[in-house]
Motif scaffolding. Structure first.
Motif, PDB file in Angstrom:
ATOM      1  N   PRO A 117      -2.310 -15.015 -10.379  1.00 30.74           N
ATOM      2  CA  PRO A 117      -1.468 -15.643  -9.185  1.00 30.74           C
ATOM      3  C   PRO A 117      -0.535 -14.424  -8.585  1.00 30.74           C
ATOM      4  O   PRO A 117      -0.699 -14.649  -7.066  1.00 30.74           O
ATOM      5  N   GLU A 118      -0.250 -13.510  -9.029  1.00 36.07           N
ATOM      6  CA  GLU A 118       0.460 -12.417  -8.388  1.00 36.07           C
ATOM      7  C   GLU A 118      -0.156 -11.513  -7.521  1.00 36.07           C
ATOM      8  O   GLU A 118       0.143 -11.331  -6.466  1.00 36.07           O
ATOM      9  N   TRP A 119      -1.475 -11.241  -8.307  1.00 36.13           N
ATOM     10  CA  TRP A 119      -2.666 -10.539  -7.428  1.00 36.13           C
ATOM     11  C   TRP A 119      -2.986 -11.188  -6.187  1.00 36.13           C
ATOM     12  O   TRP A 119      -3.076 -10.875  -5.210  1.00 36.13           O
ATOM     13  N   LEU A 120      -3.065 -12.759  -6.339  1.00 36.73           N
ATOM     14  CA  LEU A 120      -3.403 -13.259  -5.244  1.00 36.73           C
ATOM     15  C   LEU A 120      -2.281 -13.416  -4.040  1.00 36.73           C
ATOM     16  O   LEU A 120      -2.440 -13.395  -2.932  1.00 36.73           O
ATOM     17  N   ARG A 121      -0.858 -13.597  -4.496  1.00 38.64           N
ATOM     18  CA  ARG A 121       0.125 -13.272  -3.777  1.00 38.64           C
ATOM     19  C   ARG A 121       0.209 -12.064  -2.755  1.00 38.64           C
ATOM     20  O   ARG A 121       0.429 -12.006  -1.503  1.00 38.64           O
ATOM     21  N   HIS A 122       0.057 -10.873  -3.544  1.00 38.20           N
ATOM     22  CA  HIS A 122      -0.107  -9.732  -2.993  1.00 38.20           C
ATOM     23  C   HIS A 122      -1.485  -9.469  -2.105  1.00 38.20           C
ATOM     24  O   HIS A 122      -1.346  -9.132  -0.685  1.00 38.20           O
ATOM     25  N   LEU A 123      -2.565 -10.164  -2.249  1.00 35.14           N
ATOM     26  CA  LEU A 123      -3.680  -9.943  -1.637  1.00 35.14           C
ATOM     27  C   LEU A 123      -3.362 -11.011  -0.303  1.00 35.14           C
ATOM     28  O   LEU A 123      -4.011 -10.569   0.810  1.00 35.14           O
ATOM     29  N   THR A 124      -2.935 -11.913  -0.314  1.00 31.03           N
ATOM     30  CA  THR A 124      -2.556 -12.959   0.774  1.00 31.03           C
ATOM     31  C   THR A 124      -1.852 -11.963   1.810  1.00 31.03           C
ATOM     32  O   THR A 124      -1.865 -11.991   2.969  1.00 31.03           O
ATOM     33  N   ALA A 125      -0.643 -11.141   1.309  1.00 27.97           N
ATOM     34  CA  ALA A 125       0.138 -10.364   2.384  1.00 27.97           C
ATOM     35  C   ALA A 125      -0.615  -9.078   2.531  1.00 27.97           C
ATOM     36  O   ALA A 125      -0.473  -9.056   4.069  1.00 27.97           O
ATOM     37  N   VAL A 126      -1.738  -8.697   2.251  1.00 24.88           N
ATOM     38  CA  VAL A 126      -2.609  -7.739   2.669  1.00 24.88           C
ATOM     39  C   VAL A 126      -3.251  -8.323   3.957  1.00 24.88           C
ATOM     40  O   VAL A 126      -3.574  -7.842   4.837  1.00 24.88           O
ATOM     41  N   ALA A 127      -3.860  -9.483   3.406  1.00 27.98           N
ATOM     42  CA  ALA A 127      -4.791 -10.328   4.741  1.00 27.98           C
ATOM     43  C   ALA A 127      -4.114 -10.570   5.726  1.00 27.98           C
ATOM     44  O   ALA A 127      -4.598 -10.582   6.869  1.00 27.98           O
ATOM     45  N   GLU A 128      -2.680 -10.848   5.568  1.00 29.11           N
ATOM     46  CA  GLU A 128      -1.654 -11.094   6.622  1.00 29.11           C
ATOM     47  C   GLU A 128      -1.353 -10.035   7.537  1.00 29.11           C
ATOM     48  O   GLU A 128      -0.738  -9.999   8.467  1.00 29.11           O
ATOM     49  N   GLY A 129      -1.444  -8.682   7.069  1.00 29.66           N
ATOM     50  CA  GLY A 129      -1.113  -7.543   7.479  1.00 29.66           C
ATOM     51  C   GLY A 129       0.418  -7.265   7.264  1.00 29.66           C
ATOM     52  O   GLY A 129       0.800  -6.227   7.728  1.00 29.66           O
ATOM     53  N   ARG A 130       0.975  -7.864   6.075  1.00 33.03           N
ATOM     54  CA  ARG A 130       2.301  -7.575   5.812  1.00 33.03           C
ATOM     55  C   ARG A 130       2.448  -6.366   5.073  1.00 33.03           C
ATOM     56  O   ARG A 130       3.512  -5.690   4.811  1.00 33.03           O
ATOM     57  N   THR A 131       1.198  -6.260   4.001  1.00 38.37           N
ATOM     58  CA  THR A 131       1.162  -5.235   3.044  1.00 38.37           C
ATOM     59  C   THR A 131      -0.227  -4.547   2.985  1.00 38.37           C
ATOM     60  O   THR A 131      -1.072  -5.105   3.474  1.00 38.37           O
ATOM     61  N   ARG A 132       0.025  -3.303   2.742  1.00 43.72           N
ATOM     62  CA  ARG A 132      -1.191  -2.456   2.576  1.00 43.72           C
ATOM     63  C   ARG A 132      -1.282  -1.875   1.166  1.00 43.72           C
ATOM     64  O   ARG A 132      -0.301  -1.919   0.344  1.00 43.72           O
ATOM     65  N   LEU A 133      -2.662  -1.811   0.693  1.00 47.24           N
ATOM     66  CA  LEU A 133      -2.761  -1.591  -0.667  1.00 47.24           C
ATOM     67  C   LEU A 133      -3.378  -0.141  -0.645  1.00 47.24           C
ATOM     68  O   LEU A 133      -4.265   0.417   0.151  1.00 47.24           O
ATOM     69  N   LEU A 134      -2.903   0.726  -1.729  1.00 49.37           N
ATOM     70  CA  LEU A 134      -3.251   2.070  -1.839  1.00 49.37           C
ATOM     71  C   LEU A 134      -3.693   2.102  -3.188  1.00 49.37           C
ATOM     72  O   LEU A 134      -3.160   1.769  -4.310  1.00 49.37           O
ATOM     73  N   VAL A 135      -4.994   2.460  -3.480  1.00 48.03           N
ATOM     74  CA  VAL A 135      -5.985   2.383  -4.612  1.00 48.03           C
ATOM     75  C   VAL A 135      -6.308   3.789  -4.967  1.00 48.03           C
ATOM     76  O   VAL A 135      -6.801   4.547  -4.025  1.00 48.03           O
ATOM     77  N   GLY A 136      -6.060   4.248  -6.316  1.00 50.91           N
ATOM     78  CA  GLY A 136      -6.499   5.659  -6.698  1.00 50.91           C
ATOM     79  C   GLY A 136      -7.575   5.362  -7.830  1.00 50.91           C
ATOM     80  O   GLY A 136      -7.495   4.398  -8.521  1.00 50.91           O
TER      81      GLY A 136
END
Length: 173
Positions: free
Chosen positions: A46-65
């Motif tokens: 559920p926390e991943w989904l909250r983060h993913l929603t923010a990414v989809a809405e353009g409020r958050t960016r995800l950096l992956v290594g």
């Protein structure tokens, strides 16, 4: 070998499963990333989904290594501040390096990649983060150039009788 970083990688099951597995492993190794061990992938989802929603809405960016095998080994979320008087700085959340990769300098590499990404966002002048006191994370972030700018004593309750400070840190860009 160094990690390969990507900002806003393509979504899908591999990304979801990789980030959730990383989050679970970091949490269960004692990492202060929003959970207290033991934690399962189902609890993290559920926390991943909250983060993913923010990414989809353009409020958050995800950096992956990714490590040399292409596995997700590190992540950080960069969240734009929505308050009209504070849009010149960005939040850094859920900073994680897989336990098997700790001690290799990958945490510093992740922090440098996050700063570089933030420098690429128009109008961003600083990165702000919070961390759980008593974990050593504040010393790590200080070694990466962050300065402690505030502390809320006992703001994080890890367990009954175990309250930790919420340490606020800032990196001017």
């Amino acid at each position: 070998m160094a990690l390969t970083f990507e900002l806003d990688p393509p979504g899908g099951n591999d990304l979801r499963d990789g980030v959730i597995a990383l989050w679970k492993d970091v949490s269960n190794a004692g990492g202060a990333v929003g959970f207290v061990p033991p934690v399962t992938a189902e609890e993290i989802r559920p926390e991943w989904l909250r983060h993913l929603t923010a990414v989809a809405e353009g409020r958050t960016r995800l950096l992956v290594g990714r490590d040399e095998e292409g596995e997700i080994a590190a992540t950080a979320f960069l969240t734009f501040n929505s308050h009209r008087l504070m849009t010149h700085w960005i939040w850094l959340y859920t900073v994680m390096v897989h336990p098997r990769h700790q001690g290799k300098g990958y945490g510093r590499d992740l922090m440098a990649a996050a700063a570089e990404a933030a420098r690429g966002f128009e109008g961003i002048e600083a990165i702000r983060l919070t961390c759980r006191g008593g974990t050593g994370a504040d010393r790590f972030y200080a070694a990466c150039g962050y300065k402690e700018v505030g502390r809320v004593p006992g703001a994080i309750r890890v367990a009954d009788g175990d309250d930790r400070d919420d340490v606020i840190m800032l990196l001017p860009l």
